[in-house]
Design an enzyme around this catalytic site. Structure first.
Site, PDB file in Angstrom:
ATOM      1  N   LYS A  67      -0.617  87.855 -12.399  1.00  0.00           N
ATOM      2  CA  LYS A  67      -0.564  86.389 -12.494  1.00  0.00           C
ATOM      3  C   LYS A  67      -1.924  85.739 -12.254  1.00  0.00           C
ATOM      4  O   LYS A  67      -2.151  84.598 -12.661  1.00  0.00           O
ATOM      5  CB  LYS A  67       0.488  85.849 -11.519  1.00  0.00           C
ATOM      6  N   TYR A 191       6.231  88.133 -20.122  1.00  0.00           N
ATOM      7  CA  TYR A 191       6.100  88.179 -18.653  1.00  0.00           C
ATOM      8  C   TYR A 191       6.423  89.578 -18.109  1.00  0.00           C
ATOM      9  O   TYR A 191       5.651  90.143 -17.321  1.00  0.00           O
ATOM     10  CB  TYR A 191       7.040  87.121 -18.047  1.00  0.00           C
ATOM     11  N   TYR A 243       3.285  84.303  -1.527  1.00  0.00           N
ATOM     12  CA  TYR A 243       4.584  83.635  -1.423  1.00  0.00           C
ATOM     13  C   TYR A 243       4.757  83.019  -0.042  1.00  0.00           C
ATOM     14  O   TYR A 243       3.820  82.415   0.484  1.00  0.00           O
ATOM     15  CB  TYR A 243       5.728  84.617  -1.737  1.00  0.00           C
TER      16      TYR A 243
END
Ligand code: GLU
Length: 309
Positions: A67, A191, A243
């Protein structure tokens, strides 16, 4: 300053002896087979040298670390317009959480949670068939690492496609809000495949060098992105790269970093080094358990924390 080679070797040796190894991800069946006893570390230093130890040449699934590269590409495509599609705030939620999306009209909090990465992939897809978009992502990573052998692990991609129900839900939910412009299947297929790119610590550390050196590859002196963009990607890695474990990572390690559920972490010591660590066992927030501990030791010994000694 201690000798980098010796520090890297000592850390790898200590990590290989520890019993607390975390748990490998099992929700992607192919990742459940990975031996949690492995540990690799590679540090690409500013002088062009690279210090490696442990399983630093074993390819692993980079998963969400991809990412960072897709964000870099999408910023190249859309510039600051990207921030209309995805936010820049830490989510405080798990990587695959769906709850915030409904409250925030389908606009994901940041480009590193799964929903945000799906929006970023959608931007890269604009106007291209999935195969071309994927080719572009792979070419960019190969160019950054100066290594054409980097490839996609099709078994992992298929394994995730067969079981990625939550990502399917996220993508459909975002589509219903008009946040995705391409067909949901295209976005998901691209993805799953970019998450399934396999790289070794050595390749990943080399690929991350442009982030440590204001957008330039120090070996070729080739500018990949502007210094301002590199600085901003680093800021997002620091605040959102782990995260709901991002605060803890900044507190303990003090470096921008991006983790993946394959157990890898790409960390950046600005002006000093690009660092890749891999230990497949994860902590409860889905981040590499020993990877984080190893980076904490490395940053402390080398005095690389961006917050000071
Ligand atoms: N491909 C994984 C997923 O979508 C990425 C998650 C991660 O590495 O954190 O669940």
């Amino acid at each position: 300053m201690p000798q980098l080679d010796a520090v890297v070797r000592d850390i790898a040796e200590e990590m290989s002896r520890r019993d607390d190894r975390g748990e490998v991800a099992t929700y992607i069946p192919q990742l459940a087979h990975v031996d949690p006893g492995q540990f690799g570390l590679a540090v690409a230093a500013a002088d062009g040298s690279i210090a490696c130890a442990g399983h630093s040449d074993t390819p692993f699934s980079i998963q969400s670390i991809s990412k960072v590269f897709t964000l870099t590409l999408a910023l190249g495509v859309a510039g600051d317009q990207l921030w209309k599609r995805v936010g820049r705030e830490p989510s405080g939620n798990a990587f695959n959480s769906i709850v915030q999306l409904e409250l925030e009209q389908g606009v994901p909090r940041n480009p590193f949670i799964n929903a945000g990465a799906l929006a970023v992939t959608d931007v890269i897809l604009s106007g291209h068939p999935p195969r071309e978009a994927l080719g572009e992502i792979l070419r960019f990573i190969r160019f950054a690492a100066q290594d054409d052998s980097i490839h996609i692990d099709e078994h992992v991609a298929r394994s995730e496609k067969a079981t990625g129900f939550r990502n399917v839900a996220l993508a459909n939910f975002m589509k219903s809000f008009g946040v995705l412009q391409n067909p949901v299947d295209y976005v998901l297929g691209t993805y799953f495949h970019h998450c399934a790119i396999a790289m070794s610590c050595r390749q990943l550390a080399l690929a991350g060098r442009f982030l440590a050196h204001s957008g330039r590859n120090p070996d070729t002196n080739c500018s990949m992105i502007s210094p301002e963009r590199a600085r901003r990607i680093n800021a997002l890695m620091l605040t959102c790269g782990h995260y709901d474990g991002s605060g803890e990572f900044a507190y303990r390690v003090g470096l921008p970093g991006k983790s993946g559920v394959g157990g890898g972490i790409l960390a950046v010591a600005p002006s000093h080094a690009s660092i890749a660590v891999w230990a497949p066992g994860l902590d409860p927030t889905g981040n590499s358990h020993l990877g984080r501990i190893a980076l904490e030791k490395l940053a402390r010994k080398m005095k690389w924390s961006i917050f000071g000694e």
